[in-house]
Design a protein around this motif. Sequence first.
Motif, PDB file in Angstrom:
ATOM      1  N   LEU A   1      59.246  16.993  17.039  1.00 52.75           N
ATOM      2  CA  LEU A   1      59.929  18.558  16.767  1.00 52.75           C
ATOM      3  C   LEU A   1      60.568  17.711  18.410  1.00 52.75           C
ATOM      4  O   LEU A   1      61.999  18.534  17.880  1.00 52.75           O
ATOM      5  CB  LEU A   1      59.085  18.826  17.050  1.00 52.75           C
TER       6      LEU A   1
ATOM      7  N   LEU B   1      59.966  15.922   8.861  1.00 48.66           N
ATOM      8  CA  LEU B   1      58.752  17.251   9.801  1.00 48.66           C
ATOM      9  C   LEU B   1      59.971  18.506   8.519  1.00 48.66           C
ATOM     10  O   LEU B   1      60.373  18.156   7.402  1.00 48.66           O
ATOM     11  CB  LEU B   1      60.161  18.333  10.826  1.00 48.66           C
TER      12      LEU B   1
ATOM     13  N   VAL C   1      60.820  27.608  14.236  1.00 49.49           N
ATOM     14  CA  VAL C   1      59.890  28.006  15.371  1.00 49.49           C
ATOM     15  C   VAL C   1      61.048  28.622  16.324  1.00 49.49           C
ATOM     16  O   VAL C   1      61.860  28.724  16.487  1.00 49.49           O
ATOM     17  CB  VAL C   1      59.832  26.734  16.343  1.00 49.49           C
TER      18      VAL C   1
ATOM     19  N   LEU D   1      51.302  22.537  14.509  1.00 49.26           N
ATOM     20  CA  LEU D   1      52.004  21.520  13.421  1.00 49.26           C
ATOM     21  C   LEU D   1      50.833  20.851  12.909  1.00 49.26           C
ATOM     22  O   LEU D   1      50.467  20.051  13.220  1.00 49.26           O
ATOM     23  CB  LEU D   1      52.976  20.878  14.063  1.00 49.26           C
TER      24      LEU D   1
ATOM     25  N   ARG E   1      52.838  18.619   9.990  1.00 49.82           N
ATOM     26  CA  ARG E   1      54.640  18.490   9.321  1.00 49.82           C
ATOM     27  C   ARG E   1      55.076  19.924   9.162  1.00 49.82           C
ATOM     28  O   ARG E   1      56.553  19.818   9.311  1.00 49.82           O
ATOM     29  CB  ARG E   1      54.384  17.777   7.823  1.00 49.82           C
ATOM     30  N   LYS E   2      54.766  20.775   9.238  1.00 54.55           N
ATOM     31  CA  LYS E   2      55.032  22.393   8.723  1.00 54.55           C
ATOM     32  C   LYS E   2      54.154  22.899  10.134  1.00 54.55           C
ATOM     33  O   LYS E   2      53.487  22.481  10.393  1.00 54.55           O
ATOM     34  CB  LYS E   2      54.555  23.267   7.524  1.00 54.55           C
ATOM     35  N   VAL E   3      55.089  24.521  10.115  1.00 55.91           N
ATOM     36  CA  VAL E   3      54.605  25.052  10.920  1.00 55.91           C
ATOM     37  C   VAL E   3      53.326  25.707  10.404  1.00 55.91           C
ATOM     38  O   VAL E   3      53.679  26.662   9.328  1.00 55.91           O
ATOM     39  CB  VAL E   3      55.071  25.865  11.480  1.00 55.91           C
TER      40      VAL E   3
ATOM     41  N   VAL F   1      61.182  23.013   9.306  1.00 52.10           N
ATOM     42  CA  VAL F   1      59.727  23.775  10.638  1.00 52.10           C
ATOM     43  C   VAL F   1      60.624  24.870  11.023  1.00 52.10           C
ATOM     44  O   VAL F   1      62.279  24.566  11.334  1.00 52.10           O
ATOM     45  CB  VAL F   1      59.715  23.261  11.294  1.00 52.10           C
TER      46      VAL F   1
ATOM     47  N   THR G   1      64.212  19.843   8.778  1.00 52.31           N
ATOM     48  CA  THR G   1      63.414  18.845   8.369  1.00 52.31           C
ATOM     49  C   THR G   1      64.617  17.381   9.035  1.00 52.31           C
ATOM     50  O   THR G   1      65.023  17.341   9.171  1.00 52.31           O
ATOM     51  CB  THR G   1      64.064  18.880   6.386  1.00 52.31           C
TER      52      THR G   1
END
Lengths: 241, 287
Positions: free
Chosen positions: A45, A19, A24, A211, A213-215, A22, A10
């Motif tokens: 990111l 972000l 990943v 993407l 802001r969130k995945v 997130v 975040t």
Amino acid sequence: MTAVTAKGVTVHYGDVLALDDVDVTVERGRICGLLGMNGSGKSTLFKSLIGLVKPDRGTITLHDKDPAVARREGLVAYVPQSEAVDWAFPVRVVDVVSMGRYGALGGARRLKAADREAVDAALERVGLTDLAGKQIGELSGGQRKRAFVARGIAQDARLLFLDEPFAGVDKRSEATIVELLRSLRDEGRTIVVSTHDLAAVPALCDEAILLRRKVLLHSDIDTALSAEHLGRAFGLDGAVA
Amino acid sequence: MNLIDWLAEPLQFDFMRRALLVSAVAGLVCAVLSCWVTLIGWSLLGDAIAHAVLPGVVLSYIFGLPFAVGAFLFGGLAVTLIGVVRDTTRIRGDAAIGVVFTGLFALGLVLVSKTPSQIDLNHILFGNVLGVSDSDIAQVLGIGALTLAVVFYKRRDLTLYAFDPVHAHAIGLRPKRLGALLLMLLALTVVVALQAVGIILVSAMLITPGVTAYLLTDRFERMLAIAIAVSVSSCVLGTYLSFHVDSSTGGTIVLCQAIVFALVYLFAPRRGLLANKRKRRTATSVR
Ligand SMILES: Nc1ncnc2c1ncn2[C@@H]1O[C@H](COP(=O)(O)OP(=O)(O)OP(=O)(O)O)[C@@H](O)[C@H]1O
Ligand SMILES: [Mg+2]
């Protein structure tokens, strides 16, 4: 063996949430497309992954190591967005590529014969040998990108992060870059590419992250490029999260 | 008077030999730093540091210390304060620089006015290269040599820092430390240049050679060489001229640099004003 893991990352800039939680994971030897519209947090990111932005929350590993360790071992190369580079700076292409070797050199960063060979080989590989003596800004958009990729090759980075490599690049140069990146992937390197130019994605990427802001989604290309998911990522449904 | 006399006559005087030495060394060190400083966009930081060292110079005088000690401490203090103000408030960098250096400069003015006479404010503000003492010369040579040695050793890192600090970070170097090193070198250079041209004109020495060279070349090594040539020759010529026409030495030196810049600005083969005009005209006639 993962190349990149981010968990719960975040990032705020002041009051702006860039972000949000997130997660990943990218396996080694893959080309992962990072897709999202302007302001969706792609550059943020990348900056978090290379440790340039400190997330408020969350953890990151690169090659299953602490990012600082991975950086010191020369595993990480970053190809910046064009807007972030001073193209009028008085450096030649060969100087830029040489900077890939600096991490492994002594305090004065004097290149030895082996370093020069690595630089020449990298220039050759991206097809810029003849332009090595040019000032970096004299190159075309595609050649500029290749020069920075060559820097990562000279570094022998295992992980390459490319921020918008296709912006301002014509179709033919784009194809050259795609081919180059795929050959680097075939050597077992991992490549994460951000773009909002979706045309290049099917030829280049093995998988994609949407993407915003969130995945929103992390999947194979066909699924990611389906109208439904793209609509959510690029706001065609009008729902601003 | 022929040219040989013109050049030889001032050399009979000890004060002129010292002045030429000090201004040439200052010109050399400033020229080298100016290349990195102007490329990064720190041009006004040199000016700020120069102003901010005034209280340091006065305090050195009061306590009988070498002027370089106080100057360097206050140069460092200024840089630190600028960083703190910028990072802990919403104030932008240029304003942070402005607040800090004017405040310290004002402190210096007050200190001068409350200190028993002998300090000559004019000498500090406008330089006093014709009256440098042995100790001044030793400080200029010592600090100048140290600065040049460090810059020479770290030149590739400094260029990397100026061009792409993100890459420096990504390969595990520490760009913040490189920036701090460059700031320290900048403060040392200001201390050297103070002797030659005084507080007010230090920034010219730190900007003009670099930007003049930048208009003439795309190669960093050449930029360094040209900046050094422009700067040292202006310093020597300016010192001579000031002797013969009895003008302010610092002023004459900087005026020489400015004239060289103006000539380059107009006539530089590729980036000069006239070359650009010509290029534009050719471009239109083709269309
Ligand atoms: N240094 C900064 N200070 C404040 N806000 C920022 C900063 N950098 C980015 N932001 C904000 O964070 C959000 C994400 O920005 P980011 O640059 O990561 O997006 P992006 O996906 O890379 O966009 P683009 O496609 O335009 O490059 C945006 O809302 C942006 O305005
Ligand atoms: Mg971006």
